[in-house]
Scaffold this active site. Structure first.
Site, PDB file in Angstrom:
ATOM      1  N   ARG A  55       0.832  -1.204   0.000  1.00  0.00           N
ATOM      2  CA  ARG A  55       0.000   0.000   0.000  1.00  0.00           C
ATOM      3  C   ARG A  55       0.868   1.255   0.000  1.00  0.00           C
ATOM      4  O   ARG A  55       0.565   2.234  -0.689  1.00  0.00           O
ATOM      5  CB  ARG A  55      -0.957  -0.029   1.195  1.00  0.00           C
ATOM      6  CG  ARG A  55      -2.094  -1.000   0.974  1.00  0.00           C
ATOM      7  CD  ARG A  55      -2.953  -1.241   2.194  1.00  0.00           C
ATOM      8  NE  ARG A  55      -4.080  -2.088   1.832  1.00  0.00           N
ATOM      9  CZ  ARG A  55      -4.962  -2.580   2.687  1.00  0.00           C
ATOM     10  NH1 ARG A  55      -4.856  -2.306   3.975  1.00  0.00           N
ATOM     11  NH2 ARG A  55      -5.961  -3.346   2.263  1.00  0.00           N
ATOM     12  N   TYR A  77      -6.139  -1.043  -6.812  1.00  0.00           N
ATOM     13  CA  TYR A  77      -5.551  -2.276  -6.278  1.00  0.00           C
ATOM     14  C   TYR A  77      -4.876  -2.059  -4.927  1.00  0.00           C
ATOM     15  O   TYR A  77      -4.695  -0.941  -4.478  1.00  0.00           O
ATOM     16  CB  TYR A  77      -4.650  -2.988  -7.274  1.00  0.00           C
ATOM     17  CG  TYR A  77      -3.433  -2.323  -7.845  1.00  0.00           C
ATOM     18  CD1 TYR A  77      -2.876  -1.159  -7.351  1.00  0.00           C
ATOM     19  CD2 TYR A  77      -2.801  -2.922  -8.944  1.00  0.00           C
ATOM     20  CE1 TYR A  77      -1.748  -0.604  -7.902  1.00  0.00           C
ATOM     21  CE2 TYR A  77      -1.663  -2.368  -9.520  1.00  0.00           C
ATOM     22  CZ  TYR A  77      -1.138  -1.207  -8.985  1.00  0.00           C
ATOM     23  OH  TYR A  77      -0.012  -0.668  -9.543  1.00  0.00           O
ATOM     24  N   GLU A  78      -4.568  -3.181  -4.266  1.00  0.00           N
ATOM     25  CA  GLU A  78      -4.072  -3.215  -2.883  1.00  0.00           C
ATOM     26  C   GLU A  78      -5.046  -2.572  -1.903  1.00  0.00           C
ATOM     27  O   GLU A  78      -4.649  -1.975  -0.905  1.00  0.00           O
ATOM     28  CB  GLU A  78      -2.699  -2.540  -2.789  1.00  0.00           C
ATOM     29  CG  GLU A  78      -1.641  -3.135  -3.683  1.00  0.00           C
ATOM     30  CD  GLU A  78      -1.460  -4.636  -3.495  1.00  0.00           C
ATOM     31  OE1 GLU A  78      -1.840  -5.169  -2.436  1.00  0.00           O
ATOM     32  OE2 GLU A  78      -0.951  -5.290  -4.423  1.00  0.00           O
ATOM     33  N   GLY A  79      -6.327  -2.731  -2.174  1.00  0.00           N
ATOM     34  CA  GLY A  79      -7.368  -2.136  -1.343  1.00  0.00           C
ATOM     35  C   GLY A  79      -7.787  -0.812  -1.927  1.00  0.00           C
ATOM     36  O   GLY A  79      -6.997   0.131  -2.003  1.00  0.00           O
ATOM     37  N   GLN A  90      -9.274   2.151   2.062  1.00  0.00           N
ATOM     38  CA  GLN A  90      -8.234   2.827   2.837  1.00  0.00           C
ATOM     39  C   GLN A  90      -8.838   3.879   3.763  1.00  0.00           C
ATOM     40  O   GLN A  90      -8.435   4.025   4.924  1.00  0.00           O
ATOM     41  CB  GLN A  90      -7.225   3.501   1.897  1.00  0.00           C
ATOM     42  CG  GLN A  90      -6.562   2.593   0.891  1.00  0.00           C
ATOM     43  CD  GLN A  90      -5.903   1.389   1.521  1.00  0.00           C
ATOM     44  OE1 GLN A  90      -5.160   1.516   2.493  1.00  0.00           O
ATOM     45  NE2 GLN A  90      -6.188   0.214   0.996  1.00  0.00           N
TER      46      GLN A  90
END
Length: 589
Positions: A296, A436-438, A443
């Protein structure tokens, strides 16, 4: 099209003038010989590699894309050679642990190299970033046997890494995943299932690809509490370390994407692939989050890198493109950089990029303190700040990076929309960083729902107190007083709003309706603090050029006058509550 210029001068200013980098390095065991001069020289060489090797591959790689033929993935022309050159030059192991062959340099240098990689070739940078994330998960949670077997070659870059989380019915809610892991009786497991959106899942660089795969053991609890993490290599590794037979995994297809065309985003089939447990059974999400948190921060820096590159190109174009007359009507045609609307777009992008880089460096320094400082209290304090800022860096950097890419494309007008100038690729590539990556919404909910309540709310209070103390310390040029007052007023409103959200508690509607706006508010105030700091340090510097002093002061004033007021609208929206969002029935939306 103007060539990318690595921002070494600004990096040197941040390390040597804005942050006390040299003093910090002396205090961290193993980093005593690292200083601003060494860091700048290393990053200057890294910048040359990015500008001279990777940027020329960016547009051709986007146009050619990756191919899947007879089960084998081929990356665009030049990528495999560039990767081997990257590894041969030692860049893959820059911040890797020395005990496994890495150079052990501070995280600060790694983040700044990652920015330049992202500016010049986002698709290429993913190979190295994902490998480093996999290394962190194995280093923190893997057995000694797995560490010794895999980490040296992953840190060197000879082998790469990939993370296999997502399934067609299990994205953000990983509790829905169905992949299985069957014990084989010898400590290994047979993995069965299909994963989608697997970046760097396979390629033609040579070596091995080490997959970290989430799956369920037999009789595992339902939901996220029943997920385990497994290491599964593309090729099984023999006792002597050589590569053995192909493991039971294959690439089902390559995803057809809006951007990052030179990055092989794979559908991976695990058909009895042999894997080994990483961490404890049914606690795979805990181990995977070690990788995801690292990723992230890396993705946030990707957004920063795209914004920096796009803004550079837009400024160069605006200085050369002649259109219209000067604001007094006396001259024409004039470079479009003289037009206020164009100037505003360029200043907005530069304001985001410079403040983002400053926050990236500050956060990386906290990461180095958390990992290496001899005082436990200092380690814990820094780790808290990293936890608080991780969702902010990921979401704000990528939101502002995408905004900068779009504004920079706008500066080019019609030329920005066609492929020839490269601006439309920045817009397409930047978009994935918000997803992506959350996703950035996730977040924001992490910030509001998990990070703000940490230490009973004292974590954000400590961060705000630190900013407040610095803002109102004596000194600084009088020209900065208005900007300083504006940031201080916004910080006071942020602190009150934070208490309001903490009082709401766990109400999912209220928290969810406010989260994204709050994260943006938080980021803008933090950027404001850093602009005041940068402008003040520049004014007091005996080494900064007159040009740098003027640029930092004017940009700080611009940020406070033109961008910080966004917080007023964000606050009004947050305080309006969830009713306007949730009132309309979903069936008639």
């Amino acid at each position: 099209m103007a060539a990318y210029i690595p921002p070494i001068d600004d990096i040197t200013f941040l390390l040597g003038e804005v942050f006390d980098f040299d003093a910090l390095m002396v205090a961290l065991p193993g980093c005593e010989e690292v200083n601003t001069g060494l860091a700048a020289s290393i990053l200057e060489e890294g910048g040359k590699f990015c500008a001279e090797v990777l940027e020329p591959l960016n547009r051709p790689g986007d146009e050619e894309g990756c191919r899947l033929e007879k089960g084998a993935v081929t990356t665009p022309k030049g990528f495999a050679d560039a990767y081997r050159a990257f590894v041969a030059a030692g860049w893959a192991g820059l911040s890797g642990a020395p005990e496994f062959g890495g150079q052990g340099l501070p995280r600060v240098l790694q983040i700044l190299l990652d920015e330049m990689l992202s500016s010049t070739n986002l698709s290429f940078g993913l190979f190295t970033g994902l490998t480093r994330g996999a290394v962190e998960a194995i280093a923190h949670h893997g057995s000694d046997q797995l560490k010794q077997k895999y980490l040296p070659r992953m840190i060197s870059g000879e082998w790469t890494g990939a993370m296999a989380l997502t399934e067609s019915s299990a994205g953000t809610d990983l509790g829905l995943l169905t992949s299985r892991a069957e014990p084989l009786g010898d400590g290994s497991f047979a993995l069965k299932g299909t994963k989608i959106f697997i970046s760097s899942g396979d390629h033609d660089f040579g070596g091995n690809v080490i997959h970290l795969v989430l799956a369920r053991l037999p009789n595992a609890p339902t939901g996220v509490k029943g997920i385990s993490l497994f290491l599964s290599p593309k090729f099984l590794v023999n006792q002597n370390g050589s590569l053995g037979e192909r493991n039971g995994m294959s690439v089902g297809s390559l995803e057809h994407k809006m951007g990052i065309h030179a990055q092989p985003t794979c559908v991976m089939n695990y058909d009895g692939a042999i894997g080994w447990l990483v961490g404890e059974p049914d606690r795979g999400l805990n181990a995977m989050f070690t990788m995801m948190n690292a990723e992230r921060l890396f993705v946030g820096v990707q957004g920063l890198g795209i914004g920096e590159a796009a803004n550079q190109k837009a400024v160069a174009y605006a200085r050369e493109r002649l259109q219209g007359r000067s604001t007094d009507g006396a001259r024409g045609p004039v470079p479009i950089i003289e037009h206020p609307d164009v100037r505003k777009m360029l200043l907005t992008g530069r304001s985001f990029a410079d403040a983002g880089r400053a926050l990236g460096v500050w956060t990386a320094m906290q990461m180095d303190i958390a990992a290496l400082h001899p005082d436990e209290g200092e380690r814990n304090k820094a780790a808290g700040f990293v936890a608080l800022l991780t969702p902010v860096v990921k979401a704000a950097f990528t939101d502002f990076g995408f905004e900068t890419a779009v504004l920079s494309q706008q500066v080019f007008g019609g030329h920005g929309y066609i492929r020839e100038w490269g601006m439309e690729q920045y817009v397409r590539d930047a978009r994935i960083t918000q997803i992506y990556e959350g996703t950035n919404g996730v977040q924001a909910m992490d910030l509001v729902g998990r990070k703000l309540p940490m230490e009973d709310g004292d974590l954000p209070r400590r961060f705000f107190a630190m900013m407040r103390a610095e803002l109102f310390a004596a000194g600084g040029p009088a020209e900065l007083d208005t900007a300083k007052a504006a940031v201080g007023e916004a910080l006071a409103r942020l602190a009150k709003l934070t208490e309001h959200l903490l009082a709401i508690g766990e109400d999912p509607s209220e928290g969810g309706s406010s989260a994204s706006d709050y994260l943006c508010f938080f980021a803008l105030v933090t950027f404001g603090w850093l602009w005041v700091r940068m402008a003040g340090k520049a004014a007091a510097s005996a080494h900064a050029t007159a040009e740098l002093k003027q640029r930092k002061l004017i940009l700080a004033q611009f940020f406070a006058a033109r961008l910080l007021p966004r917080t007023l609208g964000l606050e009004a929206a947050i305080r309006s509550g969830a009713s306007a969002i949730m009132a309309l029935d979903a069936d008639i939306l």
